[in-house]
Design an enzyme around this catalytic site. Structure first.
Site, PDB file in Angstrom:
ATOM      1  N   THR A   1       0.688  -1.024   0.118  1.00 49.49           N
ATOM      2  CA  THR A   1       0.011   0.118   0.046  1.00 49.49           C
ATOM      3  C   THR A   1       0.902   1.053  -0.093  1.00 49.49           C
ATOM      4  OG1 THR A   1      -1.922   1.068   0.773  1.00 49.49           O
ATOM      5  CG2 THR A   1      -0.461   0.159   2.535  1.00 49.49           C
TER       6      THR A   1
ATOM      7  N   CYS B   1      -3.652   7.657   7.476  1.00 47.14           N
ATOM      8  CA  CYS B   1      -4.258   6.618   7.142  1.00 47.14           C
ATOM      9  C   CYS B   1      -3.251   5.478   7.825  1.00 47.14           C
ATOM     10  CB  CYS B   1      -4.208   6.047   5.663  1.00 47.14           C
ATOM     11  SG  CYS B   1      -5.712   7.143   4.709  1.00 47.14           S
TER      12      CYS B   1
ATOM     13  N   HIS C   1      -6.089  -0.877   4.414  1.00 47.89           N
ATOM     14  CA  HIS C   1      -5.396   0.579   4.328  1.00 47.89           C
ATOM     15  C   HIS C   1      -6.784   1.277   4.864  1.00 47.89           C
ATOM     16  CE1 HIS C   1      -3.458   3.910   1.917  1.00 47.89           C
ATOM     17  NE2 HIS C   1      -4.366   4.582   2.988  1.00 47.89           N
TER      18      HIS C   1
END
Length: 164
Positions: free
Chosen positions: A29, A35, A52
């Site tokens: 990711t 995040c 995520h």
């Protein structure tokens, strides 16, 4: 120490998304700011998953993997269905940065900090041991999760490679 490029299938997990796989898969990711990427792994079954998440709490949204409180339990269910044992799962988390600063230098809205707190609480509630993390601070990261051995590599602009 980057993995020698075996024939791993690379799967990119986008924002508010997830993926699962076995020892033949590399989950990645990119661009984690506030995040958090949560990697769950069963080292005996050599299966795991990556989610995520963007925010701590789901207000009723349809995309359950966007939120820590619904995304983590969903990922647990997915990796267990793939052959993991929940009691053997361990976690590594990356991200949760304070990306947006006010004029005083304080992080605005504390989203990264709130995400870190929520993720740690949910993992504890699910009895999943947190064995590695690179969270907080004020810069973005990309995360590479190797399901052959459970290693997570973290790359950031102008920073050394971190392996957890």
């Amino acid at each position: 120490m980057p993995s020698p490029e075996k024939s791993l299938e690379k799967v990119v997990v986008k924002m508010a998304d997830h993926a699962i796989g076995d020892k033949n898969v590399l989950l990645a990711t990119l661009g984690l700011g506030s995040c958090i990427g949560i990697a769950l792994y069963d080292k005996f079954a050599k299966v795991g998953g990556l989610v995520h998440i963007m925010l701590p709490k789901n207000p009723g949204g349809k995309n359950i993997v966007k939120y820590a409180d619904t995304g983590i339990p969903y990922l647990i269910e997915e990796v267990v269905n793939l052959g993991a044992s929940q009691r053997r799962l361990s976690a590594k988390i990356v991200g949760g940065a304070g990306m947006f600063k006010s004029e005083s230098g304080d992080s605005v809205m504390q989203i990264g900090k709130r995400n870190i707190t929520a993720v740690k609480e949910i993992l504890k509630d699910e009895n999943i041991k947190l064995i590695g993390s690179d969270v907080g601070k004020d810069y973005g990261r990309s995360m590479y999760f190797y399901l052959d051995d459970g290693r997570v590599e973290i790359k950031s602009f102008n920073r050394d490679l971190i392996v957890i």
